[in-house]
Design a protein around this motif. Structure first.
Motif, short mmCIF file in Angstrom:
data_model
loop_
_atom_site.label_atom_id
_atom_site.label_comp_id
_atom_site.label_asym_id
_atom_site.label_seq_id
_atom_site.Cartn_x
_atom_site.Cartn_y
_atom_site.Cartn_z
N UNK A 51 -4.98 -11.98 7.91
CA UNK A 51 -3.84 -11.95 8.45
C UNK A 51 -3.07 -10.69 8.34
N UNK A 52 -2.63 -10.38 7.15
CA UNK A 52 -1.91 -9.21 6.77
C UNK A 52 -2.65 -8.01 7.45
N UNK A 53 -3.89 -7.77 7.04
CA UNK A 53 -4.46 -6.80 7.76
C UNK A 53 -4.71 -6.41 9.22
N UNK A 54 -4.90 -7.76 9.68
CA UNK A 54 -5.14 -7.74 11.37
C UNK A 54 -3.79 -7.55 11.81
N UNK A 111 -11.38 -6.29 -0.81
CA UNK A 111 -9.85 -5.87 -1.08
C UNK A 111 -9.40 -6.14 -2.29
N UNK A 112 -10.23 -6.56 -3.50
CA UNK A 112 -9.75 -7.10 -4.62
C UNK A 112 -8.76 -6.11 -5.24
N UNK A 113 -8.77 -4.64 -5.19
CA UNK A 113 -7.98 -3.92 -5.63
C UNK A 113 -6.82 -3.19 -4.99
N UNK A 114 -7.02 -3.51 -3.73
CA UNK A 114 -6.00 -3.06 -2.63
C UNK A 114 -4.50 -3.85 -2.71
N UNK A 115 -3.68 -3.01 -2.59
CA UNK A 115 -2.11 -3.74 -2.46
C UNK A 115 -1.67 -3.55 -1.13
N UNK A 116 -0.49 -4.28 -0.83
CA UNK A 116 0.05 -4.13 0.37
C UNK A 116 0.57 -2.76 0.79
N UNK A 117 1.04 -1.95 -0.19
CA UNK A 117 1.33 -0.54 0.12
C UNK A 117 0.06 0.45 0.62
N UNK A 118 -1.18 -0.12 0.46
CA UNK A 118 -2.33 0.38 1.01
C UNK A 118 -3.13 -0.15 2.09
N UNK A 119 -2.12 -0.68 3.00
CA UNK A 119 -2.67 -1.49 4.23
C UNK A 119 -3.16 -0.26 5.29
N UNK A 120 -2.48 0.90 5.33
CA UNK A 120 -2.76 2.02 6.14
C UNK A 120 -4.57 2.54 5.90
N UNK A 121 -4.57 2.58 4.44
CA UNK A 121 -5.97 2.96 4.09
C UNK A 121 -7.19 1.88 4.58
N UNK A 122 -6.93 0.77 4.32
CA UNK A 122 -7.60 -0.29 4.76
C UNK A 122 -7.79 -0.21 6.26
#
Length: 174
Positions: free
Chosen positions: A16-19, A151-162
């Motif tokens: 949901x966060x990423x979509x 996405x284990x090591x990704x955090x909310x601040x890295x959403x743009x990267x994902x």
């Protein structure tokens, strides 16, 4: 040509966060939340894992909505638990009706991190043991490695990267 992005994975992987981030970056787009479509059934509702008929109906409704949005030249982001066999059937339903490209992204996360994320959600959104069951089901489903995004090591601040990985990498195309 419009693109359909199917963002999948177990509860707590970040669908949901990423979509939401992905759809906001697309100039003309729509987001379909599969759980919302599934919960449109009021009388006789059963969870999708307990009713193959209602799960099939949910996917037909998602396909119909997708076709309508594609008809308006919109990209579509689908946020739902989607296993490879469901995606194959969905692809046939959609591609027989409109021209589009489809990307399939399965967000994966380590078991301990998945449990931590689930426990940090508001109580009404927690899935408990069902999150781990879905993780294990994805591991058994035969999903190809090229569609997996950990996405284990990704955090909310890295959403743009994902979001950029999903938009740019060809490996997610069906």
């Amino acid at each position: 040509m419009p693109t359909i992005y199917i963002i999948s994975g177990p509860a707590g992987a970040g669908k949901s966060t990423l979509s939401k981030k992905l759809v906001s970056s697309l100039p003309k787009s729509a987001r379909i939340e599969g759980d919302t479509v599934n919960h449109m059934v009021a009388g006789g509702y059963l969870p999708p894992w307990k009713s193959p008929a209602l799960l099939e109906l949910t996917w037909r409704n998602i396909a119909d909505l997708t076709v309508n949005f594609i008809g308006q030249r919109m990209d579509v982001v689908i946020d739902y638990v989607a296993f490879p066999d469901e995606v194959k059937r969905f692809k046939k339903q959609v591609e027989n009706r409109v021209q589009c490209r489809i990307k399939y992204v399965v967000l994966q996360v380590d078991r301990d991190e998945l449990i931590r994320r689930d426990e940090s959600r508001p109580e009404e959104y927690r899935m408990g043991p069902r999150s781990v069951e879905l993780l294990e089901q994805f591991n058994r489903s035969g999903v190809k490695d090229c569609f997996v995004l950990n996405t284990t090591t990704f955090h909310l601040g890295e959403l743009e990267k994902l979001e950029e990985i999903i938009r740019r990498e060809e490996r997610f195309f069906l």
